[in-house]
Design an enzyme around this catalytic site. Structure first.
Site, PDB file in Angstrom:
ATOM      1  N   SER A 219       0.826  -1.205   0.000  1.00 45.36           N
ATOM      2  CA  SER A 219       0.000   0.000   0.000  1.00 45.36           C
ATOM      3  C   SER A 219       0.864   1.261   0.000  1.00 45.36           C
ATOM      4  CB  SER A 219      -0.954  -0.062   1.189  1.00 45.36           C
ATOM      5  OG  SER A 219      -2.116   0.652   0.892  1.00 45.36           O
ATOM      6  N   HIS A 363      -7.491  -5.928   0.618  1.00 44.96           N
ATOM      7  CA  HIS A 363      -6.274  -5.118   0.687  1.00 44.96           C
ATOM      8  C   HIS A 363      -5.407  -5.580   1.862  1.00 44.96           C
ATOM      9  CE1 HIS A 363      -4.080  -1.368   0.062  1.00 44.96           C
ATOM     10  NE2 HIS A 363      -4.162  -1.111   1.345  1.00 44.96           N
TER      11      HIS A 363
HETATM   12  C1  GCU Z   1      -5.299   4.732   2.113  1.00 43.92           C
HETATM   13  C2  GCU Z   1      -4.761   5.511   0.932  1.00 43.92           C
HETATM   14  C3  GCU Z   1      -3.988   4.624  -0.042  1.00 43.92           C
HETATM   15  C4  GCU Z   1      -2.961   3.787   0.689  1.00 43.92           C
HETATM   16  C5  GCU Z   1      -3.611   3.053   1.842  1.00 43.92           C
HETATM   17  C6  GCU Z   1      -2.626   2.277   2.725  1.00 43.92           C
HETATM   18  O1  GCU Z   1      -6.314   3.886   1.686  1.00 43.92           O
HETATM   19  O2  GCU Z   1      -5.832   6.164   0.301  1.00 43.92           O
HETATM   20  O3  GCU Z   1      -3.342   5.402  -1.028  1.00 43.92           O
HETATM   21  O4  GCU Z   1      -2.333   2.930  -0.212  1.00 43.92           O
HETATM   22  O5  GCU Z   1      -4.255   3.978   2.680  1.00 43.92           O
HETATM   23  O6  GCU Z   1      -1.464   2.625   2.806  1.00 43.92           O
HETATM   24  O7  GCU Z   1      -3.068   1.327   3.368  1.00 43.92           O
END
Ligand code: GCU
Length: 378
Positions: A219, A363
Protein backbone atom coordinates in the site's frame (compact mmCIF):
# COMPACT_ATOMS: atom_id res chain seq x y z
CA UNK A 1 1.62 11.19 -31.52
CA UNK A 2 1.18 7.99 -33.46
CA UNK A 3 2.66 6.00 -30.59
CA UNK A 4 0.30 7.64 -28.08
CA UNK A 5 -2.66 6.87 -30.29
CA UNK A 6 -1.61 3.24 -30.53
CA UNK A 7 -1.33 2.98 -26.76
CA UNK A 8 -4.79 4.45 -26.47
CA UNK A 9 -6.15 1.98 -28.97
CA UNK A 10 -4.57 -0.90 -27.06
CA UNK A 11 -6.42 0.11 -23.90
CA UNK A 12 -9.95 1.28 -24.45
CA UNK A 13 -10.35 2.12 -20.77
CA UNK A 14 -7.66 4.83 -20.83
CA UNK A 15 -9.30 8.19 -20.43
CA UNK A 16 -6.46 10.17 -21.94
CA UNK A 17 -3.33 9.64 -23.95
CA UNK A 18 -0.69 7.87 -21.94
CA UNK A 19 2.82 9.30 -22.46
CA UNK A 20 5.04 6.84 -24.26
CA UNK A 21 7.88 5.63 -22.07
CA UNK A 22 10.14 5.23 -25.12
CA UNK A 23 9.69 8.67 -26.66
CA UNK A 24 12.24 11.17 -25.37
CA UNK A 25 11.31 14.72 -24.41
CA UNK A 26 12.62 15.90 -27.78
CA UNK A 27 10.18 13.60 -29.54
CA UNK A 28 12.83 11.10 -30.65
CA UNK A 29 12.05 7.40 -30.27
CA UNK A 30 14.34 5.51 -27.89
CA UNK A 31 15.35 2.26 -29.55
CA UNK A 32 18.41 1.00 -27.67
CA UNK A 33 19.26 0.24 -24.04
CA UNK A 34 22.12 2.76 -24.34
CA UNK A 35 19.72 5.55 -25.34
CA UNK A 36 17.38 4.50 -22.54
CA UNK A 37 20.19 4.71 -19.97
CA UNK A 38 21.82 7.89 -21.30
CA UNK A 39 18.80 9.93 -22.35
CA UNK A 40 15.36 8.68 -21.47
CA UNK A 41 15.88 7.04 -18.07
CA UNK A 42 17.44 10.21 -16.58
CA UNK A 43 14.54 12.24 -18.02
CA UNK A 44 11.94 9.95 -16.48
CA UNK A 45 13.75 9.81 -13.13
CA UNK A 46 13.91 13.60 -13.07
CA UNK A 47 10.16 13.83 -13.80
CA UNK A 48 9.33 11.62 -10.81
CA UNK A 49 11.72 13.61 -8.60
CA UNK A 50 10.49 17.02 -9.61
CA UNK A 51 6.77 16.32 -10.05
CA UNK A 52 5.84 13.41 -7.78
CA UNK A 53 8.03 12.29 -4.87
CA UNK A 54 10.39 15.24 -4.48
CA UNK A 55 14.15 15.54 -4.24
CA UNK A 56 16.18 14.20 -1.31
CA UNK A 57 18.49 16.85 0.21
CA UNK A 58 21.01 14.10 0.98
CA UNK A 59 21.55 10.48 -0.04
CA UNK A 60 23.98 8.52 2.17
CA UNK A 61 24.86 11.03 4.91
CA UNK A 62 28.49 11.36 5.97
CA UNK A 63 27.28 10.87 9.54
CA UNK A 64 25.74 7.44 8.87
CA UNK A 65 26.74 4.77 11.37
CA UNK A 66 25.42 1.40 12.47
CA UNK A 67 25.18 0.41 16.10
CA UNK A 68 24.03 -2.94 17.51
CA UNK A 69 20.83 -2.60 19.53
CA UNK A 70 21.16 -6.05 21.08
CA UNK A 71 23.53 -8.99 20.96
CA UNK A 72 22.95 -11.33 18.01
CA UNK A 73 20.62 -14.20 18.86
CA UNK A 74 19.82 -17.58 17.35
CA UNK A 75 16.16 -17.74 16.39
CA UNK A 76 13.74 -19.61 14.12
CA UNK A 77 14.58 -22.93 15.81
CA UNK A 78 18.26 -22.20 15.51
CA UNK A 79 18.02 -21.80 11.73
CA UNK A 80 18.71 -18.07 11.65
CA UNK A 81 20.71 -15.40 13.41
CA UNK A 82 18.76 -12.33 14.42
CA UNK A 83 20.53 -9.01 14.30
CA UNK A 84 19.07 -5.80 15.63
CA UNK A 85 20.84 -2.71 14.47
CA UNK A 86 20.33 1.01 14.78
CA UNK A 87 20.92 2.88 11.53
CA UNK A 88 21.91 6.28 12.91
CA UNK A 89 22.38 9.63 11.21
CA UNK A 90 22.67 13.27 12.14
CA UNK A 91 22.15 16.53 10.30
CA UNK A 92 21.76 20.23 11.04
CA UNK A 93 18.39 19.62 12.72
CA UNK A 94 19.38 16.77 15.03
CA UNK A 95 19.61 13.00 14.90
CA UNK A 96 17.56 10.09 13.64
CA UNK A 97 17.62 6.33 13.99
CA UNK A 98 16.01 3.44 12.13
CA UNK A 99 15.72 0.21 14.16
CA UNK A 100 16.33 -2.62 11.73
CA UNK A 101 15.64 -6.28 12.44
CA UNK A 102 17.31 -8.91 10.28
CA UNK A 103 16.87 -12.69 10.39
CA UNK A 104 19.71 -14.25 8.43
CA UNK A 105 19.58 -17.98 7.69
CA UNK A 106 22.68 -19.90 8.67
CA UNK A 107 24.22 -20.95 5.36
CA UNK A 108 27.57 -21.76 3.80
CA UNK A 109 27.17 -19.01 1.20
CA UNK A 110 25.78 -15.46 1.27
CA UNK A 111 21.98 -15.56 1.11
CA UNK A 112 19.50 -13.43 -0.87
CA UNK A 113 17.26 -11.13 1.15
CA UNK A 114 13.94 -9.31 1.28
CA UNK A 115 13.66 -5.89 2.93
CA UNK A 116 10.14 -5.05 4.10
CA UNK A 117 9.17 -1.41 4.50
CA UNK A 118 6.62 -1.88 7.28
CA UNK A 119 3.82 0.69 7.32
CA UNK A 120 1.92 -1.00 10.13
CA UNK A 121 2.66 -1.09 13.85
CA UNK A 122 5.97 -2.81 14.60
CA UNK A 123 4.96 -4.94 17.57
CA UNK A 124 2.09 -6.69 15.81
CA UNK A 125 3.53 -6.92 12.31
CA UNK A 126 7.32 -7.22 12.48
CA UNK A 127 7.78 -8.56 16.00
CA UNK A 128 11.52 -9.15 16.51
CA UNK A 129 10.76 -11.71 19.22
CA UNK A 130 8.40 -13.70 16.95
CA UNK A 131 5.74 -13.96 19.63
CA UNK A 132 3.38 -12.38 17.08
CA UNK A 133 3.76 -14.30 13.83
CA UNK A 134 1.94 -12.13 11.35
CA UNK A 135 1.79 -13.09 7.64
CA UNK A 136 2.64 -9.45 6.92
CA UNK A 137 6.25 -10.49 7.66
CA UNK A 138 6.48 -14.31 7.51
CA UNK A 139 10.02 -14.67 8.80
CA UNK A 140 9.79 -18.42 9.37
CA UNK A 141 8.66 -19.11 5.78
CA UNK A 142 11.29 -16.80 4.31
CA UNK A 143 14.08 -18.41 6.33
CA UNK A 144 12.85 -21.91 5.42
CA UNK A 145 13.25 -20.99 1.75
CA UNK A 146 16.74 -19.62 2.27
CA UNK A 147 15.99 -15.90 2.34
CA UNK A 148 17.09 -13.38 4.91
CA UNK A 149 14.09 -11.42 6.24
CA UNK A 150 14.71 -7.76 7.09
CA UNK A 151 12.18 -5.17 8.22
CA UNK A 152 11.97 -1.66 9.56
CA UNK A 153 9.09 0.55 10.61
CA UNK A 154 8.54 3.48 8.23
CA UNK A 155 7.61 5.77 11.14
CA UNK A 156 11.19 5.49 12.44
CA UNK A 157 12.31 7.41 9.37
CA UNK A 158 9.42 9.81 9.25
CA UNK A 159 6.14 9.77 11.19
CA UNK A 160 3.14 9.36 8.91
CA UNK A 161 1.46 12.65 9.69
CA UNK A 162 1.34 16.11 8.21
CA UNK A 163 3.26 18.32 10.60
CA UNK A 164 4.71 20.73 8.06
CA UNK A 165 7.82 18.59 7.57
CA UNK A 166 9.44 19.39 10.90
CA UNK A 167 9.63 15.94 12.50
CA UNK A 168 11.45 12.80 11.34
CA UNK A 169 14.20 12.82 8.77
CA UNK A 170 12.81 15.97 7.12
CA UNK A 171 13.59 17.92 10.28
CA UNK A 172 17.03 16.32 10.61
CA UNK A 173 18.27 17.41 7.20
CA UNK A 174 16.11 20.48 6.52
CA UNK A 175 15.35 22.04 9.89
CA UNK A 176 13.77 25.14 8.35
CA UNK A 177 10.57 24.07 6.57
CA UNK A 178 10.37 27.53 4.98
CA UNK A 179 13.43 26.57 2.95
CA UNK A 180 11.40 23.85 1.24
CA UNK A 181 10.76 24.12 -2.49
CA UNK A 182 7.93 22.78 -4.64
CA UNK A 183 10.11 19.78 -5.41
CA UNK A 184 11.40 19.06 -1.88
CA UNK A 185 10.99 15.48 -0.71
CA UNK A 186 7.73 14.29 0.74
CA UNK A 187 7.21 11.47 3.20
CA UNK A 188 7.20 8.62 0.68
CA UNK A 189 10.60 9.78 -0.59
CA UNK A 190 11.79 9.87 3.03
CA UNK A 191 10.67 6.29 3.66
CA UNK A 192 12.37 5.17 0.43
CA UNK A 193 15.51 6.94 1.60
CA UNK A 194 15.30 4.83 4.77
CA UNK A 195 15.18 1.61 2.73
CA UNK A 196 18.31 2.74 0.90
CA UNK A 197 20.07 3.19 4.24
CA UNK A 198 19.14 -0.43 5.02
CA UNK A 199 20.94 -1.34 1.80
CA UNK A 200 23.95 0.62 3.06
CA UNK A 201 23.97 -1.68 6.09
CA UNK A 202 23.46 -4.82 3.98
CA UNK A 203 26.61 -3.87 2.08
CA UNK A 204 28.55 -4.35 5.32
CA UNK A 205 27.15 -7.86 5.88
CA UNK A 206 29.10 -10.74 4.33
CA UNK A 207 26.31 -13.22 5.16
CA UNK A 208 23.89 -11.43 2.81
CA UNK A 209 24.33 -11.42 -0.97
CA UNK A 210 23.96 -7.72 -1.75
CA UNK A 211 23.39 -8.49 -5.45
CA UNK A 212 20.19 -10.38 -4.64
CA UNK A 213 18.14 -8.09 -2.45
CA UNK A 214 14.46 -7.33 -2.95
CA UNK A 215 12.56 -4.38 -1.48
CA UNK A 216 8.90 -5.01 -0.59
CA UNK A 217 6.10 -2.75 0.54
CA UNK A 218 2.36 -2.83 0.95
CA UNK A 219 0.00 0.00 0.00
CA UNK A 220 1.72 3.27 1.03
CA UNK A 221 4.72 1.03 1.63
CA UNK A 222 4.26 -0.31 -1.92
CA UNK A 223 4.42 3.19 -3.38
CA UNK A 224 7.59 3.60 -1.32
CA UNK A 225 9.10 0.31 -2.51
CA UNK A 226 8.54 1.35 -6.13
CA UNK A 227 10.21 4.71 -5.66
CA UNK A 228 13.07 3.06 -3.77
CA UNK A 229 13.65 0.40 -6.44
CA UNK A 230 13.25 2.95 -9.22
CA UNK A 231 15.80 5.35 -7.77
CA UNK A 232 18.26 2.99 -6.04
CA UNK A 233 19.59 0.51 -8.58
CA UNK A 234 21.28 -1.62 -5.91
CA UNK A 235 17.98 -3.47 -5.37
CA UNK A 236 17.73 -6.48 -7.69
CA UNK A 237 13.98 -6.89 -7.18
CA UNK A 238 11.24 -4.36 -6.40
CA UNK A 239 7.85 -5.52 -5.14
CA UNK A 240 4.70 -3.44 -5.03
CA UNK A 241 1.85 -4.99 -3.06
CA UNK A 242 -1.51 -3.20 -3.53
CA UNK A 243 0.27 0.14 -4.06
CA UNK A 244 -2.51 1.81 -6.08
CA UNK A 245 -2.57 5.56 -6.66
CA UNK A 246 0.93 7.08 -6.69
CA UNK A 247 2.28 3.51 -6.95
CA UNK A 248 1.64 1.05 -9.74
CA UNK A 249 -1.81 2.28 -10.83
CA UNK A 250 -1.95 4.06 -14.18
CA UNK A 251 -3.48 7.48 -13.48
CA UNK A 252 -5.03 7.83 -16.90
CA UNK A 253 -7.14 4.70 -16.67
CA UNK A 254 -10.75 5.43 -15.99
CA UNK A 255 -11.47 3.53 -12.74
CA UNK A 256 -14.09 5.44 -10.76
CA UNK A 257 -13.83 3.21 -7.66
CA UNK A 258 -10.13 3.87 -7.27
CA UNK A 259 -8.29 6.69 -5.52
CA UNK A 260 -7.55 9.86 -7.48
CA UNK A 261 -4.58 12.23 -7.29
CA UNK A 262 -6.86 14.97 -5.92
CA UNK A 263 -8.05 12.68 -3.11
CA UNK A 264 -4.64 11.36 -2.16
CA UNK A 265 -3.15 14.87 -1.98
CA UNK A 266 -6.05 16.08 0.13
CA UNK A 267 -6.01 13.24 2.67
CA UNK A 268 -2.25 12.71 2.72
CA UNK A 269 -0.80 16.15 1.95
CA UNK A 270 2.64 15.07 3.16
CA UNK A 271 3.23 12.03 0.96
CA UNK A 272 4.28 13.72 -2.26
CA UNK A 273 6.08 16.94 -3.19
CA UNK A 274 4.14 20.19 -3.55
CA UNK A 275 4.34 20.05 -7.35
CA UNK A 276 2.18 16.93 -7.36
CA UNK A 277 -0.77 19.02 -6.19
CA UNK A 278 -0.94 20.54 -9.68
CA UNK A 279 -2.26 17.29 -11.06
CA UNK A 280 -5.33 16.83 -8.86
CA UNK A 281 -8.34 16.60 -11.21
CA UNK A 282 -5.82 17.34 -13.92
CA UNK A 283 -4.23 13.95 -14.70
CA UNK A 284 -3.98 14.82 -18.39
CA UNK A 285 -1.38 17.48 -17.56
CA UNK A 286 1.00 14.94 -16.00
CA UNK A 287 4.12 14.60 -18.13
CA UNK A 288 4.36 10.99 -16.94
CA UNK A 289 2.29 8.06 -15.78
CA UNK A 290 2.98 5.23 -13.39
CA UNK A 291 4.13 2.71 -16.01
CA UNK A 292 7.19 4.96 -16.26
CA UNK A 293 7.89 4.43 -12.56
CA UNK A 294 7.98 0.67 -13.13
CA UNK A 295 10.10 1.18 -16.26
CA UNK A 296 12.81 2.83 -14.15
CA UNK A 297 13.40 -0.59 -12.56
CA UNK A 298 14.46 -2.18 -15.88
CA UNK A 299 16.36 -4.34 -16.59
CA UNK A 300 16.12 -5.52 -12.98
CA UNK A 301 13.16 -7.53 -11.67
CA UNK A 302 9.83 -5.96 -10.75
CA UNK A 303 6.68 -7.48 -9.28
CA UNK A 304 3.24 -5.93 -8.94
CA UNK A 305 0.46 -7.61 -6.97
CA UNK A 306 -3.18 -6.63 -6.56
CA UNK A 307 -6.06 -8.05 -4.53
CA UNK A 308 -9.45 -8.87 -6.02
CA UNK A 309 -11.45 -6.84 -3.47
CA UNK A 310 -9.10 -3.87 -3.54
CA UNK A 311 -10.87 -1.60 -6.05
CA UNK A 312 -9.44 1.44 -4.27
CA UNK A 313 -5.99 0.49 -5.61
CA UNK A 314 -7.38 0.16 -9.17
CA UNK A 315 -6.22 -3.39 -9.98
CA UNK A 316 -6.59 -3.18 -13.79
CA UNK A 317 -4.60 0.06 -13.68
CA UNK A 318 -1.83 -1.65 -11.71
CA UNK A 319 -1.75 -4.40 -14.30
CA UNK A 320 -1.86 -1.99 -17.23
CA UNK A 321 1.23 -0.15 -15.98
CA UNK A 322 3.15 -3.43 -16.14
CA UNK A 323 2.08 -3.97 -19.74
CA UNK A 324 3.07 -0.44 -20.78
CA UNK A 325 6.43 -0.61 -18.95
CA UNK A 326 7.45 -3.84 -20.67
CA UNK A 327 8.99 -2.40 -23.89
CA UNK A 328 11.90 -1.09 -21.80
CA UNK A 329 12.90 -4.66 -20.86
CA UNK A 330 12.72 -5.58 -24.54
CA UNK A 331 15.50 -3.06 -25.24
CA UNK A 332 17.70 -5.36 -23.16
CA UNK A 333 16.57 -8.46 -25.03
CA UNK A 334 14.45 -9.47 -22.04
CA UNK A 335 10.76 -9.88 -21.53
CA UNK A 336 8.84 -7.52 -19.28
CA UNK A 337 5.41 -8.83 -18.38
CA UNK A 338 4.46 -11.97 -20.29
CA UNK A 339 0.70 -11.83 -20.85
CA UNK A 340 -1.27 -8.73 -21.77
CA UNK A 341 -4.79 -9.75 -20.69
CA UNK A 342 -5.84 -8.98 -17.12
CA UNK A 343 -5.52 -12.39 -15.42
CA UNK A 344 -8.07 -14.28 -13.36
CA UNK A 345 -7.46 -14.27 -9.60
CA UNK A 346 -4.69 -16.51 -8.30
CA UNK A 347 -3.08 -17.13 -11.68
CA UNK A 348 0.33 -15.47 -11.36
CA UNK A 349 2.21 -14.29 -14.44
CA UNK A 350 5.88 -14.90 -13.71
CA UNK A 351 7.60 -15.75 -16.97
CA UNK A 352 9.18 -12.38 -17.69
CA UNK A 353 11.13 -9.84 -15.64
CA UNK A 354 7.89 -8.27 -14.41
CA UNK A 355 5.71 -10.54 -12.31
CA UNK A 356 2.03 -9.90 -11.62
CA UNK A 357 -0.75 -11.56 -9.70
CA UNK A 358 -4.25 -10.76 -8.54
CA UNK A 359 -4.82 -12.46 -5.19
CA UNK A 360 -8.34 -13.37 -4.12
CA UNK A 361 -9.17 -11.25 -1.11
CA UNK A 362 -8.89 -7.86 0.47
CA UNK A 363 -6.27 -5.12 0.69
CA UNK A 364 -3.47 -6.81 2.63
CA UNK A 365 -0.04 -8.35 2.41
CA UNK A 366 -0.82 -12.03 2.79
CA UNK A 367 1.19 -15.24 2.92
CA UNK A 368 -0.04 -16.02 -0.62
CA UNK A 369 1.64 -12.81 -1.83
CA UNK A 370 4.93 -13.65 -0.14
CA UNK A 371 4.91 -17.19 -1.53
CA UNK A 372 4.53 -15.83 -5.05
CA UNK A 373 7.32 -13.28 -4.44
CA UNK A 374 9.60 -16.09 -3.30
CA UNK A 375 8.66 -18.25 -6.33
CA UNK A 376 9.54 -15.34 -8.60
CA UNK A 377 12.80 -14.60 -6.78
CA UNK A 378 13.78 -18.31 -6.84
C1 GCU B 1 -5.30 4.73 2.11
C2 GCU B 1 -4.76 5.51 0.93
C3 GCU B 1 -3.99 4.62 -0.04
C4 GCU B 1 -2.96 3.79 0.69
C5 GCU B 1 -3.61 3.05 1.84
C6 GCU B 1 -2.63 2.28 2.72
O1 GCU B 1 -6.31 3.89 1.69
O2 GCU B 1 -5.83 6.16 0.30
O3 GCU B 1 -3.34 5.40 -1.03
O4 GCU B 1 -2.33 2.93 -0.21
O5 GCU B 1 -4.25 3.98 2.68
O6 GCU B 1 -1.46 2.62 2.81
O7 GCU B 1 -3.07 1.33 3.37
Amino acid sequence: MLRCALLLFASAACAAEVPDVLTAANGQPVTTSEAWEKVRRPEVLELFKSQVFGRNPVERPATLRFEPLEADKEMVDGKAVRKRVGICYAGPGGEGRIALTAFIPKAAKPVPAFVLICNRTSAKNIDPERLEKNPFFPVEELVARGYAALAFYNGDVDPDDFDGFTNGVHGVFQPDPKARAADSWGTIAAWAWGASRVMDWIETQPAIDRARVGVVGHSRGGKTALWCGASDTRFALTISNDSGCGGAKLNRMDLPKSESIARINKVFPHWFCANYKKYGDNEAALPLDQHMLIALIAPRLAYVASASLDDWAGQPGEFRSCVLASPVWQLYGRKGLVGDAFPAPDTPLQEGCIGYHLRTGKHDLALYDWQRYMDFAD
